[in-house]
Design an enzyme around this catalytic site. Structure first.
Site: not given
Ligand SMILES: *[C@@H]1O[C@H](CO)[C@@H](O)[C@H](O)[C@H]1NC(C)=O
Ligand SMILES: *[C@@H]1O[C@H](CO)[C@@H](O)[C@H](O)[C@H]1NC(C)=O
Ligand SMILES: *[C@@H]1O[C@H](CO)[C@@H](O)[C@H](O)[C@H]1NC(C)=O
Ligand SMILES: *[C@@H]1O[C@H](CO)[C@@H](O)[C@H](O)[C@H]1NC(C)=O
Ligand SMILES: *[C@@H]1O[C@H](CO)[C@@H](O)[C@H](O)[C@H]1NC(C)=O
Ligand SMILES: *[C@H]1O[C@@H](CO)[C@H](O)[C@@H](O)[C@@H]1NC(C)=O
Length: 577
Positions: A64-66
């Site tokens: 998921n998130d960078p």
């Protein structure tokens, strides 16, 4: 990010021997599903059918998130939320990859993972700051108990001379920030720090007070002892939890990016937040009053869930960084899957990152413009060109001889006039673009448009993902709608197939509209009018795959449209982890 979402609240879906029991456990605020049983089911065989060719992905499992992107001593570092054990969210670590061109990536061991009392229940999102003396430091959110209590921690490289910064240390004076005077389960995702004239560093941490979303502000002289400011930098009523805030200056004079500590001069600021409740992001353009540490959005920016978005499709938890190598600000965003977790477990992977984009302030000063980093063009191979192709009502013309499942397409359309534009019904004013696109799809004939590309199309159009424009005539102006419509993208039934759309604030004086689409097996990432409106769709064709995918230009409006110029390239595979 991803706190309460994945843990406490919500639907807990327990999967036992193929039977699905839905157990509504508590307050339902959003619909994120926690698949306990699958969190540590390692992928055995990978399904390559819909894997992307040139988008950022690890070999397997959930992402998921960078996190903490940065440029340091000639190397791009990219970290991201990763489940090393399975293809659904869980067991999250900071995975780490390095690159010299943002396109070819080499994987390294995870940089940060739960191991200390201050992060034993989770190592969640955060950002990197390069301190004076060229010393990178990471701030991230640690989870310290089963109740999902969130603190802010730091990590530093074990060896600054290691060009890849492979090993990171989490010193024992962590955590740096406890959740005092804030909601302790809604307190996460620290930003890159900026330095004020008063000799204090500043960071934002995402949060909420009841239903008001906010960016808590903290100050520190030495980066170790942080004090909460009395007021948040900014907040907005009825927006819920703000995840992954991002705050940075943009130049009024050039497309070059600015270092985050540039707080004066001919600049404006951008504040972006990710809304946990809608799972969309929005940003405002505004002014940062550094003396009082207040950010005020311009009166041309809508400061709510209906505000401007970087991307009107599958795009979340984004983060920017300043690339001092090429003086540009670069934006990363996570594009999740549109299938379900059971499919993800079967295919052995879930989630991609969009192609890094350069972002800068539009000349109107009212919005940003985004464009894929120029390095992407090194992957372009066979090229086809088309010009001066007329498209009458109902026409579609194939673009042959490139790999249509993995391509980069740039096209400019023109039309003789706007006279035939459909009327914009005043009752649509309160309708969002996505709702309008749902009613006005590519098969609903119009006046000026719909025209654009049919991507990932099967030969007889059983499947296709159209990316197109439609121009309306409103009372005093023209309204341009851009859609990336997944409705007919796949013969598979149980998929999320939204008609993603955004309006394009563009001058039509030239009677032209341009479009670029990056087509990559299960993703279509599109940039309308030179990057003013961007939309990413995740789609899973069953027929339009590999060599059986086709690409067309089309027009379904009564006004004839001309393809002035079209360049399309087959795209090569980079080194990808
Ligand atoms: C978690 O919350 C429960 C209920 O509020 C409380 O009884 C318990 O002590 C908390 N546990 C921790 C580790 O904070
Ligand atoms: C730090 O990294 C450099 C460059 O790779 C290496 O030469 C040196 O031995 C490393 N130092 C330690 C203490 O590992
Ligand atoms: C604190 O945050 C949690 C998680 O977002 C939420 O469920 C809860 O309602 C919040 N409490 C208050 C008082 O806003
Ligand atoms: C918006 O702000 C500008 C100056 O920043 C001002 O000139 C203008 O009148 C304002 N418009 C409205 C509608 O308040
Ligand atoms: C154009 O509209 C017609 C009528 O709705 C539809 O049958 C056809 O499939 C459309 N063409 C394309 C290329 O979408
Ligand atoms: C991506 O997946 C779709 C389909 O399951 C959900 O509707 C979205 O909310 C989700 N987006 C994010 C950011 O989690």
């Amino acid at each position: 990010m991803e706190a309460s979402s994945w843990f406490l609240r919500v639907l807990v879906v327990v999967i036992l021997r193929g039977t699905v029991f839905l157990n509504n456990g508590g307050v339902v605020e959003a619909s994120h599903e926690v698949y306990m049983e699958y969190q540590s089911v390692s992928a055995v065989e990978l399904n390559h059918l819909h894997r992307t060719g040139f988008h950022f992905q690890p070999k397997r499992h959930w992402i998921n998130d960078p996190n903490g992107p940065m440029y340091y001593n000639g190397i791009y570092h990219f970290f991201y939320q990763y489940n090393p054990k399975g293809a659904v969210w869980g067991n999250i670590v900071w995975a780490h990859s390095v690159s010299t061109d943002l396109i070819n990536w080499k994987p390294l061991p995870p940089a940060i993972y739960p191991s200390k009392p201050f992060d034993q229940y989770g190592t969640w999102s955060g950002s990197a700051t390069i301190l004076p003396g060229n010393k990178p430091i990471i701030l991230y959110t640690g989870i310290i108990d089963k109740n999902n209590t969130q603190v802010q921690n730091y990590a530093i490289p074990a060896n600054y001379s290691d060009p890849y910064l492979q090993k990171w240390i989490k010193p024992n004076n962590n955590p740096l920030v406890f959740p005092v005077g804030v909601n302790k389960t809604a307190f996460r995702d620290p930003t890159t720090a900026w330095f004020g004239k008063d000799g204090h560093w500043r960071i934002l941490v995402g949060g909420r007070r009841k239903h008001r979303g906010m960016a808590h502000l903290y100050r520190s002289r030495d980066f170790m002892k942080w004090t909460k400011a009395q007021h948040p930098l900014h907040s907005s009523a009825m927006t819920g939890m703000w995840e992954c805030p991002d705050f940075y200056p943009v130049s009024l004079d050039s497309e070059n990016g600015l270092e985050v500590s540039v707080i004066e001069g001919n600049i404006k600021h951008v504040l972006k937040v990710s809304l946990d409740e809608t799972r969309y992001e929005y940003y405002t353009i505004g002014k940062y009053f550094s003396k009082i540490d207040k950010y005020v959005p311009d009166n041309t920016s809508v400061d709510s869930w209906a505000g401007l978005r970087y991307d009107y499709g599958n795009f979340y938890a984004s983060k920017t960084f300043f690339d001092c190598g090429k003086n540009r600000r670069i934006l990363w965003g996570w594009a999740n899957e549109s299938d379900n977790s059971i499919e993800d477990v079967k295919k052995g992977w879930a989630g991609i990152q969009t192609i890094p984009r350069k972002a800068w302030l539009d000349k109107s000063e009212k919005q940003l413009v985004q464009w894929p980093v120029e390095e992407l063009e090194t992957l372009r191979r066979r090229k086809v060109h088309l010009s001066n192709q007329k498209l009458n009502l109902g026409d579609h013309v194939e673009i042959k001889e490139i790999t249509a499942a993995q391509a980069d397409v740039e096209v400019t359309f023109s039309f003789p006039s706007l006279d035939k534009a459909e009327a914009f019904d005043p009752s649509w004013v309160n309708m969002d673009a996505q709702e309008l696109c749902k009613h006005k799809g590519s098969t609903v004939q119009g006046g000026v448009g719909p025209f654009g590309l049919l991507t990932l199309a099967s030969q007889h159009l059983e499947e296709y993902t159209p990316v197109f424009f439609r121009v309306f005539k409103a009372k005093d102006n023209h309204v341009v709608l851009m859609c990336s419509d997944a409705t007919s993208s796949s013969l598979k039934k149980k998929l999320y197939k939204p008609s993603f759309a955004g309006f394009v604030n563009v001058d039509l004086a030239e009677n032209e509209l341009s479009l670029r689409s990056l087509i990559d097996n299960s993703v279509v990432e599109s940039f309308g009018a030179g990057g003013k409106t961007c939309i990413t769709s995740r789609v899973y064709p069953t027929l339009a795959v590999f060599k059986d995918a086709h690409l067309y230009v089309f027009n379904n409006g009564t006004e004839t449209v001309t393809v002035e110029n079209l360049d399309a390239w087959s795209m090569n595979y980079p080194l990808m982890n």
